[in-house]
Motif scaffolding. Structure first.
Motif, PDB file in Angstrom:
ATOM      1  N   ARG A 155       1.782  -0.876   1.724  1.00 10.80           N
ATOM      2  CA  ARG A 155       1.090   0.408   1.564  1.00 10.80           C
ATOM      3  C   ARG A 155       1.535   1.119   0.295  1.00 10.80           C
ATOM      4  N   ARG A 156       2.841   1.062   0.008  1.00 12.17           N
ATOM      5  CA  ARG A 156       3.365   1.720  -1.184  1.00 12.17           C
ATOM      6  C   ARG A 156       2.722   1.140  -2.438  1.00 12.17           C
ATOM      7  N   LYS A 157       2.534  -0.173  -2.444  1.00 17.06           N
ATOM      8  CA  LYS A 157       1.917  -0.837  -3.597  1.00 17.06           C
ATOM      9  C   LYS A 157       0.487  -0.329  -3.805  1.00 17.06           C
ATOM     10  N   ILE A 158      -0.269  -0.217  -2.701  1.00 16.82           N
ATOM     11  CA  ILE A 158      -1.655   0.269  -2.784  1.00 16.82           C
ATOM     12  C   ILE A 158      -1.692   1.723  -3.241  1.00 16.82           C
ATOM     13  N   PHE A 159      -0.827   2.566  -2.664  1.00 12.08           N
ATOM     14  CA  PHE A 159      -0.813   3.984  -3.037  1.00 12.08           C
ATOM     15  C   PHE A 159      -0.392   4.182  -4.492  1.00 12.08           C
ATOM     16  N   LYS A 160       0.493   3.309  -4.980  1.00 11.65           N
ATOM     17  CA  LYS A 160       0.906   3.407  -6.386  1.00 11.65           C
ATOM     18  C   LYS A 160      -0.286   3.107  -7.298  1.00 11.65           C
ATOM     19  N   LEU A 161      -1.079   2.105  -6.927  1.00 15.99           N
ATOM     20  CA  LEU A 161      -2.274   1.765  -7.716  1.00 15.99           C
ATOM     21  C   LEU A 161      -3.348   2.840  -7.593  1.00 15.99           C
ATOM     22  N   ALA A 162      -3.390   3.529  -6.424  1.00  8.54           N
ATOM     23  CA  ALA A 162      -4.434   4.526  -6.164  1.00  8.54           C
ATOM     24  C   ALA A 162      -4.052   5.913  -6.648  1.00  8.54           C
ATOM     25  N   LYS A 163      -2.900   6.048  -7.305  1.00  9.65           N
ATOM     26  CA  LYS A 163      -2.441   7.357  -7.759  1.00  9.65           C
ATOM     27  C   LYS A 163      -3.457   7.946  -8.743  1.00  9.65           C
ATOM     28  N   GLY A 164      -3.814   9.199  -8.530  1.00  6.29           N
ATOM     29  CA  GLY A 164      -4.753   9.864  -9.415  1.00  6.29           C
ATOM     30  C   GLY A 164      -6.197   9.784  -8.956  1.00  6.29           C
ATOM     31  N   TYR A 165      -6.484   8.988  -7.918  1.00  6.51           N
ATOM     32  CA  TYR A 165      -7.847   8.926  -7.395  1.00  6.51           C
ATOM     33  C   TYR A 165      -8.163  10.215  -6.654  1.00  6.51           C
ATOM     34  N   TRP A 166      -9.432  10.526  -6.539  1.00  6.43           N
ATOM     35  CA  TRP A 166      -9.878  11.794  -5.976  1.00  6.43           C
ATOM     36  C   TRP A 166      -9.892  11.749  -4.448  1.00  6.43           C
ATOM     37  N   GLY A 167      -9.401  12.809  -3.824  1.00  8.77           N
ATOM     38  CA  GLY A 167      -9.526  12.995  -2.380  1.00  8.77           C
ATOM     39  C   GLY A 167      -8.801  11.948  -1.557  1.00  8.77           C
ATOM     40  N   ALA A 168      -9.501  11.478  -0.518  1.00 11.82           N
ATOM     41  CA  ALA A 168      -8.898  10.549   0.439  1.00 11.82           C
ATOM     42  C   ALA A 168      -8.519   9.221  -0.210  1.00 11.82           C
ATOM     43  N   LYS A 169      -9.142   8.914  -1.339  1.00 10.52           N
ATOM     44  CA  LYS A 169      -8.905   7.624  -1.988  1.00 10.52           C
ATOM     45  C   LYS A 169      -7.474   7.472  -2.493  1.00 10.52           C
ATOM     46  N   SER A 170      -6.738   8.587  -2.561  1.00  8.99           N
ATOM     47  CA  SER A 170      -5.331   8.478  -2.939  1.00  8.99           C
ATOM     48  C   SER A 170      -4.395   8.880  -1.794  1.00  8.99           C
ATOM     49  N   LYS A 171      -4.977   9.306  -0.660  1.00 11.43           N
ATOM     50  CA  LYS A 171      -4.151   9.815   0.444  1.00 11.43           C
ATOM     51  C   LYS A 171      -4.173   8.905   1.675  1.00 11.43           C
ATOM     52  N   GLN A 172      -5.327   8.324   1.984  1.00  8.01           N
ATOM     53  CA  GLN A 172      -5.469   7.508   3.189  1.00  8.01           C
ATOM     54  C   GLN A 172      -5.475   6.031   2.812  1.00  8.01           C
ATOM     55  N   TYR A 173      -4.720   5.249   3.601  1.00  3.97           N
ATOM     56  CA  TYR A 173      -4.524   3.847   3.237  1.00  3.97           C
ATOM     57  C   TYR A 173      -5.834   3.070   3.180  1.00  3.97           C
ATOM     58  N   ARG A 174      -6.676   3.251   4.172  1.00  2.00           N
ATOM     59  CA  ARG A 174      -7.903   2.445   4.224  1.00  2.00           C
ATOM     60  C   ARG A 174      -8.815   2.759   3.030  1.00  2.00           C
ATOM     61  N   ALA A 175      -9.017   4.041   2.788  1.00  2.00           N
ATOM     62  CA  ALA A 175      -9.865   4.451   1.655  1.00  2.00           C
ATOM     63  C   ALA A 175      -9.237   4.017   0.341  1.00  2.00           C
ATOM     64  N   ALA A 176      -7.914   4.140   0.243  1.00  2.00           N
ATOM     65  CA  ALA A 176      -7.212   3.776  -0.987  1.00  2.00           C
ATOM     66  C   ALA A 176      -7.320   2.279  -1.244  1.00  2.00           C
ATOM     67  N   SER A 177      -7.139   1.473  -0.205  1.00  2.00           N
ATOM     68  CA  SER A 177      -7.169   0.024  -0.410  1.00  2.00           C
ATOM     69  C   SER A 177      -8.569  -0.442  -0.798  1.00  2.00           C
ATOM     70  N   GLU A 178      -9.595   0.166  -0.206  1.00  2.00           N
ATOM     71  CA  GLU A 178     -10.980  -0.171  -0.590  1.00  2.00           C
ATOM     72  C   GLU A 178     -11.214   0.154  -2.060  1.00  2.00           C
ATOM     73  N   GLN A 179     -10.782   1.356  -2.464  1.00  2.00           N
ATOM     74  CA  GLN A 179     -11.018   1.792  -3.835  1.00  2.00           C
ATOM     75  C   GLN A 179     -10.214   0.980  -4.832  1.00  2.00           C
ATOM     76  N   VAL A 180      -8.997   0.623  -4.494  1.00  2.00           N
ATOM     77  CA  VAL A 180      -8.165  -0.191  -5.382  1.00  2.00           C
ATOM     78  C   VAL A 180      -8.804  -1.560  -5.576  1.00  2.00           C
ATOM     79  N   ARG A 181      -9.280  -2.149  -4.471  1.00  2.00           N
ATOM     80  CA  ARG A 181      -9.944  -3.453  -4.556  1.00  2.00           C
ATOM     81  C   ARG A 181     -11.153  -3.369  -5.489  1.00  2.00           C
ATOM     82  N   ARG A 182     -11.943  -2.319  -5.309  1.00  3.19           N
ATOM     83  CA  ARG A 182     -13.133  -2.118  -6.130  1.00  3.19           C
ATOM     84  C   ARG A 182     -12.747  -1.893  -7.598  1.00  3.19           C
TER      85      ARG A 182
END
Length: 116
Positions: free
Chosen positions: A14-41
């Motif tokens: 999770r830490r790896k995903i959140f590190k990659l998702a840092k700076g994304y807007w809203g839930a995409k940087s706060k919630q794991y599922r949304a963050a992992s989807e956005q990071v993959r994309r």
């Protein structure tokens, strides 16, 4: 069989995903599922973007060469054809750089292409 606790590994993942998702807007940087989807994309877009950048630069070089050849009274296609016939192997990146920074040298190449 022993029980496997995977708290440490899950946190690392999770830490790896959140590190990659840092700076994304809203839930995409706060919630794991949304963050992992956005990071993959985002990683997919980044991969595609690296391929597109090469195309974009080639287009830019061609536009610059075309502008410079027309200023010297020739079209891009006849210029490239003339260089090929004269056995002048200069790539488009170098030609575009010459067109901007070394107008006299580029004019000399145009003459070589005209004579070929």
């Amino acid at each position: 069989m022993a029980r496997i606790k995977r708290a440490v590994n899950a946190h690392k993942k999770r830490r790896k995903i959140f590190k990659l998702a840092k700076g994304y807007w809203g839930a995409k940087s706060k919630q794991y599922r949304a963050a992992s989807e956005q990071v993959r994309r985002s990683l997919r877009y980044a991969y595609t973007g690296r391929k597109l950048r090469k195309r974009d630069f080639r287009r830019l070089w061609i536009v610059r060469i075309n502008a410079a050849t027309r200023a010297n009274g020739m079209s891009y296609s006849t210029f490239i054809n003339g260089l090929k016939k004269a056995n002048v192997n200069v790539n488009r990146k170098m030609l575009a750089d010459m067109a901007i920074n070394d107008a006299a040298g580029f004019a000399a190449l145009v003459e070589v292409a005209k004579n070929a």
